[in-house]
Write an enzyme that holds these catalytic residues in place. Structure first.
Site: not given
Length: 157
Positions: A18, A89-91
């Site tokens: 993130s 993307h993710c976290n």
């Protein structure tokens, strides 16, 4: 900008966390034009500046990825086909985004799960799909091979 978990996987395809999606200057510098968010809890940071697609994926081993794979792969492929750079993307950039990128490498690059994971890990060392996602991706690989074997494109090659 502090250190981010952002890496190029193949030409035009980037993976990150993130933090890598939260700096407009950073994204512009990397020529990112499309962003695939692989986390239910995250929101687009710059909706007027980039084309976003959001997947409501939760990082739980019992979470079913399959309803999200087709739309994710289409979003990535569409960007790459027209020469645009895409960030997935993710976290934390560990499990969810890695799973989607591995699925892309299986489907579009013809890799096995093991080869895709090894390739991704070479460029993005933090890649680590949770055990449930790994099982699903291995099944995806198996199903993809069966579909590819019967496809007209494979008969031409």
């Amino acid at each position: 900008m502090s250190t981010v978990n952002f890496h190029k996987v193949i030409p035009g395809l980037f993976i990150g966390d993130s933090a890598s999606s939260s700096s407009l200057d950073f994204l512009v510098d990397k020529n990112i034009s499309r962003i695939l968010i692989c986390a239910r809890e995250l929101r687009p940071n710059f909706p007027k500046d980039f084309k976003y697609h959001k997947l409501g994926i939760q990082d739980m081993k019992r979470f079913d990825l399959s309803p999200y794979l087709e739309e994710a792969l289409l979003f990535i492929k569409t960007a790459l086909d027209i020469g645009e750079n895409v960030l997935v993307h993710c976290n934390l950039g560990i499990s969810r985004s890695s799973s989607i990128v591995i699925a892309y490498l299986i489907a579009q690059c013809g890799m096995t799960y093991d080869k895709a994971f090894k390739h991704l890990s070479k460029y993005h060392p933090s890649a680590c799909p949770n055990s449930g996602f790994e099982c699903q991706l291995r099944l995806f690989e198996s199903n993809h091979k069966a579909l590819k074997k019967d496809s007209c494109m494979c008969l031409i090659m």
